[in-house]
Enzyme design. Sequence first.
Site, PDB file in Angstrom:
ATOM      1  N   ASP A   9      71.622  80.000   6.824  1.00 48.58           N
ATOM      2  CA  ASP A   9      71.016  81.308   7.042  1.00 48.58           C
ATOM      3  C   ASP A   9      71.929  81.981   8.083  1.00 48.58           C
ATOM      4  OD1 ASP A   9      69.057  83.395   7.254  1.00 48.58           O
ATOM      5  OD2 ASP A   9      68.443  82.472   9.141  1.00 48.58           O
ATOM      6  N   ASP A  11      71.134  85.296  10.276  1.00 48.52           N
ATOM      7  CA  ASP A  11      70.447  85.798  11.468  1.00 48.52           C
ATOM      8  C   ASP A  11      69.626  84.686  12.126  1.00 48.52           C
ATOM      9  OD1 ASP A  11      71.048  88.710  11.216  1.00 48.52           O
ATOM     10  OD2 ASP A  11      69.943  88.515   9.363  1.00 48.52           O
ATOM     11  N   GLY A  46      63.595  86.347   8.470  1.00 48.35           N
ATOM     12  CA  GLY A  46      63.798  85.872   7.093  1.00 48.35           C
ATOM     13  C   GLY A  46      63.159  86.754   6.029  1.00 48.35           C
ATOM     14  N   ARG A  49      63.875  93.701   4.199  1.00 48.23           N
ATOM     15  CA  ARG A  49      63.692  94.962   4.931  1.00 48.23           C
ATOM     16  C   ARG A  49      62.393  95.669   4.526  1.00 48.23           C
ATOM     17  NH1 ARG A  49      68.550  98.722   3.965  1.00 48.23           N
ATOM     18  NH2 ARG A  49      69.585  96.763   4.493  1.00 48.23           N
ATOM     19  N   SER A 117      69.549  89.245   4.281  1.00 49.13           N
ATOM     20  CA  SER A 117      70.062  90.526   4.766  1.00 49.13           C
ATOM     21  C   SER A 117      71.062  91.178   3.821  1.00 49.13           C
ATOM     22  CB  SER A 117      70.729  90.328   6.126  1.00 49.13           C
ATOM     23  OG  SER A 117      71.332  91.533   6.538  1.00 49.13           O
ATOM     24  N   ASN A 119      72.994  93.324   5.089  1.00 48.11           N
ATOM     25  CA  ASN A 119      74.085  93.609   6.033  1.00 48.11           C
ATOM     26  C   ASN A 119      74.879  92.353   6.372  1.00 48.11           C
ATOM     27  OD1 ASN A 119      73.570  96.484   6.637  1.00 48.11           O
ATOM     28  ND2 ASN A 119      71.618  95.719   7.407  1.00 48.11           N
ATOM     29  N   ASP A 171      66.329  79.127  10.616  1.00 41.83           N
ATOM     30  CA  ASP A 171      65.519  79.331  11.823  1.00 41.83           C
ATOM     31  C   ASP A 171      64.161  79.940  11.482  1.00 41.83           C
ATOM     32  OD1 ASP A 171      66.499  81.934  11.175  1.00 41.83           O
ATOM     33  OD2 ASP A 171      65.903  82.567  13.185  1.00 41.83           O
TER      34      ASP A 171
HETATM   35  C1  G6P Z   1      67.253  88.525   7.789  1.00 40.49           C
HETATM   36  C2  G6P Z   1      66.464  88.738   9.076  1.00 40.49           C
HETATM   37  C3  G6P Z   1      65.243  89.600   8.800  1.00 40.49           C
HETATM   38  C4  G6P Z   1      65.654  90.896   8.098  1.00 40.49           C
HETATM   39  C5  G6P Z   1      66.343  90.568   6.784  1.00 40.49           C
HETATM   40  C6  G6P Z   1      66.806  91.814   6.036  1.00 40.49           C
HETATM   41  O1  G6P Z   1      66.570  87.622   6.981  1.00 40.49           O
HETATM   42  O2  G6P Z   1      66.029  87.511   9.612  1.00 40.49           O
HETATM   43  O3  G6P Z   1      64.616  89.893  10.021  1.00 40.49           O
HETATM   44  O4  G6P Z   1      64.517  91.711   7.850  1.00 40.49           O
HETATM   45  O5  G6P Z   1      67.467  89.744   7.066  1.00 40.49           O
HETATM   46  O6  G6P Z   1      67.819  92.430   6.778  1.00 40.49           O
HETATM   47  P1  G6P Z   1      68.595  93.749   6.386  1.00 40.49           P
HETATM   48  O7  G6P Z   1      69.853  93.676   7.198  1.00 40.49           O
HETATM   49  O8  G6P Z   1      68.853  93.721   4.912  1.00 40.49           O
HETATM   50  O9  G6P Z   1      67.719  94.890   6.762  1.00 40.49           O
HETATM   51 MG    MG Z   2      67.119  83.651  10.155  1.00 38.08          MG
END
Ligand code: G6P
Ligand code: MG
Length: 212
Positions: A9, A11, A46, A49, A117, A119, A171
């Site tokens: 993972d 983030d 996790g 968005r 994510s 991003n 995590d």
């Molecule tokens: C990860 C983070 C989440 C977040 C998700 C989407 O899993 O832990 O907190 O909401 O990514 O992220 P993004 O960058 O696509 O908004």
């Molecule tokens: Mg994570």
Amino acid sequence: MKYKAIIFDLDGVICHTDHYHYLAWKQLADKLGVYFDETINNRLRGVSRMESLEIILERLEGKLFSKEQKTEFAEEKNVIYKELLRKMSTNDLSQEVKDTLDKIRALGLKLAIGSSSKNARLILTQIGLEDFFDEISDGNNITQSKPHPEVFLKAAEYLKIEPSKCLVVEDAKAGIEAAKAAGMNSAAIGDACGYTLATYDLLTFSKLISYI
Ligand code: G6P
Ligand code: MG
């Protein structure tokens, strides 16, 4: 060796973006007049968005927004978030994480990212790992986010390695559940540490070496 690949993972495992997510969601929540704090932010770990937005809007009981408005809110948060990500640099990759990744690579294992994510590639670029991983499975190639196993199954498919030979590092409890649903063992770090569904607990990232 027990595994042929490790799926990380991003983030909260490779680097820490929680606070940037918090700051960006907080700006949007303040604008909408909805209460938001770090405890609610922890529930977003996790989670995709759009699902994160739904969790934040739970507090605005009875207030309904159209799908278009919600898409706009999520986009607004993402603009703020991406601006904050520009502050990240190679200093956001710890020596311990970098050394451990290098050691795993030297052992001949494949390494992939399995992140919800959209991003993920931007973050990897910021911290200097844009070309490091063999494969990246992220929010752009999935339709269902963790605890659904899709993101990890895709990573295994990209790597051409059977799920039972992949170890997931996570995590988020939702991520540990996703690994189990994918038929993969998991190592829990940070917030997920101690979760009974995880195969191993990682008190420190470098401990990973002893489980592979
Ligand atoms: C990860 C983070 C989440 C977040 C998700 C989407 O899993 O832990 O907190 O909401 O990514 O992220 P993004 O960058 O696509 O908004
Ligand atoms: Mg994570």
